[in-house]
Motif scaffolding. Structure first.
Motif, PDB file in Angstrom:
ATOM      1  N   PHE A  73       0.815  -1.204   0.000  1.00  0.00           N
ATOM      2  CA  PHE A  73       0.000   0.000   0.000  1.00  0.00           C
ATOM      3  C   PHE A  73       0.855   1.263   0.000  1.00  0.00           C
ATOM      4  O   PHE A  73       0.380   2.323  -0.401  1.00  0.00           O
ATOM      5  CB  PHE A  73      -0.953  -0.004   1.204  1.00  0.00           C
ATOM      6  CG  PHE A  73      -2.119  -0.934   1.029  1.00  0.00           C
ATOM      7  CD1 PHE A  73      -3.148  -0.625   0.155  1.00  0.00           C
ATOM      8  CD2 PHE A  73      -2.171  -2.131   1.715  1.00  0.00           C
ATOM      9  CE1 PHE A  73      -4.220  -1.487  -0.017  1.00  0.00           C
ATOM     10  CE2 PHE A  73      -3.233  -2.997   1.558  1.00  0.00           C
ATOM     11  CZ  PHE A  73      -4.265  -2.686   0.680  1.00  0.00           C
ATOM     12  N   SER A  74       2.098   1.164   0.449  1.00  0.00           N
ATOM     13  CA  SER A  74       3.003   2.311   0.362  1.00  0.00           C
ATOM     14  C   SER A  74       3.192   2.727  -1.087  1.00  0.00           C
ATOM     15  O   SER A  74       3.108   3.918  -1.434  1.00  0.00           O
ATOM     16  CB  SER A  74       4.361   1.968   0.986  1.00  0.00           C
ATOM     17  OG  SER A  74       4.232   1.609   2.338  1.00  0.00           O
ATOM     18  N   LEU A  75       3.421   1.740  -1.946  1.00  0.00           N
ATOM     19  CA  LEU A  75       3.599   2.033  -3.360  1.00  0.00           C
ATOM     20  C   LEU A  75       2.288   2.467  -4.005  1.00  0.00           C
ATOM     21  O   LEU A  75       2.273   3.402  -4.827  1.00  0.00           O
ATOM     22  CB  LEU A  75       4.142   0.799  -4.081  1.00  0.00           C
ATOM     23  CG  LEU A  75       4.370   0.946  -5.594  1.00  0.00           C
ATOM     24  CD1 LEU A  75       5.354   2.069  -5.881  1.00  0.00           C
ATOM     25  CD2 LEU A  75       4.869  -0.370  -6.180  1.00  0.00           C
ATOM     26  N   ILE A  76       1.194   1.837  -3.624  1.00  0.00           N
ATOM     27  CA  ILE A  76      -0.105   2.196  -4.198  1.00  0.00           C
ATOM     28  C   ILE A  76      -0.450   3.644  -3.889  1.00  0.00           C
ATOM     29  O   ILE A  76      -0.867   4.418  -4.767  1.00  0.00           O
ATOM     30  CB  ILE A  76      -1.205   1.249  -3.675  1.00  0.00           C
ATOM     31  CG1 ILE A  76      -0.994  -0.164  -4.236  1.00  0.00           C
ATOM     32  CG2 ILE A  76      -2.592   1.770  -4.052  1.00  0.00           C
ATOM     33  CD1 ILE A  76      -1.905  -1.200  -3.619  1.00  0.00           C
ATOM     34  N   VAL A  77      -0.259   4.040  -2.627  1.00  0.00           N
ATOM     35  CA  VAL A  77      -0.550   5.419  -2.237  1.00  0.00           C
ATOM     36  C   VAL A  77       0.357   6.394  -2.976  1.00  0.00           C
ATOM     37  O   VAL A  77      -0.075   7.457  -3.437  1.00  0.00           O
ATOM     38  CB  VAL A  77      -0.407   5.593  -0.713  1.00  0.00           C
ATOM     39  CG1 VAL A  77      -0.472   7.072  -0.328  1.00  0.00           C
ATOM     40  CG2 VAL A  77      -1.498   4.828   0.010  1.00  0.00           C
ATOM     41  N   ALA A  78       1.634   6.036  -3.108  1.00  0.00           N
ATOM     42  CA  ALA A  78       2.576   6.913  -3.809  1.00  0.00           C
ATOM     43  C   ALA A  78       2.181   7.077  -5.273  1.00  0.00           C
ATOM     44  O   ALA A  78       2.244   8.187  -5.826  1.00  0.00           O
ATOM     45  CB  ALA A  78       3.994   6.350  -3.703  1.00  0.00           C
ATOM     46  N   LEU A  79       1.764   5.987  -5.918  1.00  0.00           N
ATOM     47  CA  LEU A  79       1.353   6.066  -7.319  1.00  0.00           C
ATOM     48  C   LEU A  79       0.111   6.940  -7.476  1.00  0.00           C
ATOM     49  O   LEU A  79       0.030   7.781  -8.376  1.00  0.00           O
ATOM     50  CB  LEU A  79       1.083   4.659  -7.861  1.00  0.00           C
ATOM     51  CG  LEU A  79       2.304   3.750  -8.012  1.00  0.00           C
ATOM     52  CD1 LEU A  79       1.875   2.326  -8.377  1.00  0.00           C
ATOM     53  CD2 LEU A  79       3.251   4.297  -9.081  1.00  0.00           C
ATOM     54  N   LEU A  80      -0.867   6.746  -6.594  1.00  0.00           N
ATOM     55  CA  LEU A  80      -2.084   7.547  -6.668  1.00  0.00           C
ATOM     56  C   LEU A  80      -1.784   9.017  -6.385  1.00  0.00           C
ATOM     57  O   LEU A  80      -2.332   9.912  -7.047  1.00  0.00           O
ATOM     58  CB  LEU A  80      -3.118   7.016  -5.675  1.00  0.00           C
ATOM     59  CG  LEU A  80      -3.686   5.624  -5.973  1.00  0.00           C
ATOM     60  CD1 LEU A  80      -4.586   5.159  -4.836  1.00  0.00           C
ATOM     61  CD2 LEU A  80      -4.463   5.627  -7.289  1.00  0.00           C
TER      62      LEU A  80
ATOM     63  N   LEU B 262      -3.643  19.660  -4.755  1.00  0.00           N
ATOM     64  CA  LEU B 262      -2.267  19.417  -4.329  1.00  0.00           C
ATOM     65  C   LEU B 262      -2.170  19.239  -2.815  1.00  0.00           C
ATOM     66  O   LEU B 262      -1.327  18.496  -2.330  1.00  0.00           O
ATOM     67  CB  LEU B 262      -1.365  20.578  -4.766  1.00  0.00           C
ATOM     68  CG  LEU B 262      -0.797  20.503  -6.181  1.00  0.00           C
ATOM     69  CD1 LEU B 262       0.007  21.742  -6.486  1.00  0.00           C
ATOM     70  CD2 LEU B 262       0.049  19.259  -6.362  1.00  0.00           C
ATOM     71  N   VAL B 263      -3.019  19.927  -2.068  1.00  0.00           N
ATOM     72  CA  VAL B 263      -2.990  19.787  -0.609  1.00  0.00           C
ATOM     73  C   VAL B 263      -3.271  18.342  -0.220  1.00  0.00           C
ATOM     74  O   VAL B 263      -2.634  17.777   0.671  1.00  0.00           O
ATOM     75  CB  VAL B 263      -4.009  20.741   0.051  1.00  0.00           C
ATOM     76  CG1 VAL B 263      -4.044  20.514   1.561  1.00  0.00           C
ATOM     77  CG2 VAL B 263      -3.664  22.185  -0.266  1.00  0.00           C
ATOM     78  N   GLY B 264      -4.228  17.716  -0.884  1.00  0.00           N
ATOM     79  CA  GLY B 264      -4.535  16.320  -0.616  1.00  0.00           C
ATOM     80  C   GLY B 264      -3.372  15.408  -0.929  1.00  0.00           C
ATOM     81  O   GLY B 264      -3.137  14.409  -0.238  1.00  0.00           O
TER      82      GLY B 264
ATOM     83  N   VAL C 204       1.058  11.209   1.348  1.00  0.00           N
ATOM     84  CA  VAL C 204       2.310  10.466   1.244  1.00  0.00           C
ATOM     85  C   VAL C 204       3.216  10.740   2.435  1.00  0.00           C
ATOM     86  O   VAL C 204       3.172  11.810   3.035  1.00  0.00           O
ATOM     87  CB  VAL C 204       3.059  10.808  -0.067  1.00  0.00           C
ATOM     88  CG1 VAL C 204       2.321  10.253  -1.258  1.00  0.00           C
ATOM     89  CG2 VAL C 204       3.243  12.308  -0.215  1.00  0.00           C
ATOM     90  N   THR C 205       4.036   9.762   2.758  1.00  0.00           N
ATOM     91  CA  THR C 205       4.862   9.840   3.979  1.00  0.00           C
ATOM     92  C   THR C 205       6.336  10.016   3.648  1.00  0.00           C
ATOM     93  O   THR C 205       7.201   9.374   4.232  1.00  0.00           O
ATOM     94  CB  THR C 205       4.669   8.569   4.822  1.00  0.00           C
ATOM     95  OG1 THR C 205       4.962   7.419   4.014  1.00  0.00           O
ATOM     96  CG2 THR C 205       3.261   8.468   5.339  1.00  0.00           C
TER      97      THR C 205
ATOM     98  N   VAL D 191       7.149   9.877  -8.717  1.00  0.00           N
ATOM     99  CA  VAL D 191       7.734  10.265  -9.998  1.00  0.00           C
ATOM    100  C   VAL D 191       7.214   9.370 -11.129  1.00  0.00           C
ATOM    101  O   VAL D 191       6.885   9.854 -12.224  1.00  0.00           O
ATOM    102  CB  VAL D 191       9.276  10.214  -9.933  1.00  0.00           C
ATOM    103  CG1 VAL D 191       9.883  10.396 -11.313  1.00  0.00           C
ATOM    104  CG2 VAL D 191       9.800  11.279  -8.986  1.00  0.00           C
ATOM    105  N   ALA D 192       7.117   8.072 -10.873  1.00  0.00           N
ATOM    106  CA  ALA D 192       6.656   7.146 -11.911  1.00  0.00           C
ATOM    107  C   ALA D 192       5.233   7.467 -12.346  1.00  0.00           C
ATOM    108  O   ALA D 192       4.930   7.547 -13.542  1.00  0.00           O
ATOM    109  CB  ALA D 192       6.745   5.708 -11.396  1.00  0.00           C
ATOM    110  N   ALA D 193       4.341   7.661 -11.372  1.00  0.00           N
ATOM    111  CA  ALA D 193       2.947   7.942 -11.715  1.00  0.00           C
ATOM    112  C   ALA D 193       2.805   9.313 -12.364  1.00  0.00           C
ATOM    113  O   ALA D 193       2.047   9.471 -13.328  1.00  0.00           O
ATOM    114  CB  ALA D 193       2.082   7.854 -10.461  1.00  0.00           C
ATOM    115  N   ALA D 194       3.515  10.308 -11.855  1.00  0.00           N
ATOM    116  CA  ALA D 194       3.437  11.643 -12.440  1.00  0.00           C
ATOM    117  C   ALA D 194       3.951  11.641 -13.876  1.00  0.00           C
ATOM    118  O   ALA D 194       3.376  12.288 -14.763  1.00  0.00           O
ATOM    119  CB  ALA D 194       4.245  12.629 -11.598  1.00  0.00           C
ATOM    120  N   THR D 195       5.023  10.883 -14.129  1.00  0.00           N
ATOM    121  CA  THR D 195       5.564  10.782 -15.482  1.00  0.00           C
ATOM    122  C   THR D 195       4.565  10.109 -16.411  1.00  0.00           C
ATOM    123  O   THR D 195       4.363  10.545 -17.558  1.00  0.00           O
ATOM    124  CB  THR D 195       6.880   9.986 -15.462  1.00  0.00           C
ATOM    125  OG1 THR D 195       7.817  10.639 -14.594  1.00  0.00           O
ATOM    126  CG2 THR D 195       7.482   9.892 -16.855  1.00  0.00           C
TER     127      THR D 195
END
Length: 313
Positions: free
Chosen positions: A220-227, A244-246, A251-252, A287-291
């Motif tokens: 879930f760490s990766l899932i949250v980061a991707l989302l 952006l605030v959300g 993320v941690t 970075v991966a999801a944003a890209t």
């Protein structure tokens, strides 16, 4: 809508006016001949529907206005005009979905800089995270998430990779590579001082189970980061910037950096390494999801190739 102001060399003014007037998404065109002093030229202003902005700016840059004059864009919060309403209706697409590529490059270019302000926010965020760890306070951890400025450089890396602006990637990566170690080192010094003065103890930190999520790495760490990365890039490339605030709260990254510093001072190397792993997973995932999101938007609606150096400084 966006307000466009262009300083045009006199010999290109008529061409600029034609480029503006022929696009249905442009209105409120104003010409002030000889008004510009430095650089010298004519001043042309117009209001442009957001979804038409990229095409309009591209046409002005093709005329060399950005090199021999200047183009600025400003957000219009309120426009009371039937002409403006018609321009927004005539422009293809939806304003919230439109990507203004020059705006994105300028914004990410500015937010990716390694400066005192960026470092100050990152250090304060890490210190807040450390306080949240030693006091077992998830609320303080959330505060550290909001204060952390790290999404700017992460978004810049994604934009630089998609647009092949390696200067932007290098600058943003340098900000993160310097910022996080420095913030963690200062947090470690503060944690050592707190531990030395009995402000907190090792047992207090190990008993703080409410904030264990900060260092517990899992799928879930990766899932949250991707989302979060996807939501953040959608926010930066659209009119929905409030989202952006959300992203910051979800993320941690900063809390993991703060926890790693505290754990290192206490000699809890297992927790320290887990926190660093959590930090790495979040950074890479964002970075991966944003890209990916920016790449998809590029293929869908990019009007031209941006290969010029940044003009934002």
């Amino acid at each position: 809508m966006l307000h466009l102001r262009a300083i045009c060399p006199v010999e290109h003014t008529d061409e600029v006016l034609v480029a503006l007037k022929q696009h249905p998404g442009v209105t409120h065109v104003v010409l002030l001949r000889g008004a510009a002093i430095e650089p010298a030229g004519d001043l042309v202003e117009a209001d442009v529907a957001r979804e038409a902005t990229d095409v309009v700016v591209a046409s002005l840059c093709a005329l060399g206005v950005d090199r021999n004059g200047g183009v600025t864009l400003e957000q219009i919060d309120t426009a009371l005009s039937d002409a403006a309403d018609r321009a927004e209706e005539a422009a293809p697409g939806e304003g919230a979905d439109a990507v203004v590529w020059e705006e994105l490059l300028s914004r990410t270019g500015e937010e990716s800089r390694l400066n005192v302000t960026f470092l100050s926010f990152l250090i304060i965020a890490c210190l807040l995270a450390a306080v949240g760890v030693v006091t077992n306070s998830p609320i303080t951890i959330v505060g550290a998430m909001v204060v952390g400025p790290e999404f700017g450089p992460l978004a810049a890396i994604a934009a630089g990779m998609v647009l092949r602006r390696w200067d932007l990637v290098r600058r943003a990566a340098a900000a993160l590579a310097v910022g996080f170690p420095l913030a963690m080192a200062i947090t470690a010094v503060a944690a050592f001082a707190g531990s030395f003065t009995d402000l907190f103890s090792r047992d207090m930190v190990l008993a703080a189970h409410e904030v264990d999520f900060v260092f517990q790495v899992g799928p879930f760490s990766l899932i949250v980061a991707l989302l979060a990365g996807a939501a953040g890039m959608l926010s930066m490339t659209s009119a929905k910037s409030a989202a952006l605030v959300g992203v910051f709260i979800s993320v941690t990254t900063v809390p993991a950096a703060g926890y790693a510093a505290v754990a290192a001072v206490l000699g809890e190397w297992d927790i320290c390494l887990q926190s660093i792993a959590q930090l790495a997973v979040n950074l890479v995932g964002i970075v991966a999801a944003a890209t990916l999101v920016l790449g998809l938007r590029t293929r869908r609606g990019r009007a031209r190739e941006l290969g010029r150096p940044l003009t934002s400084g």
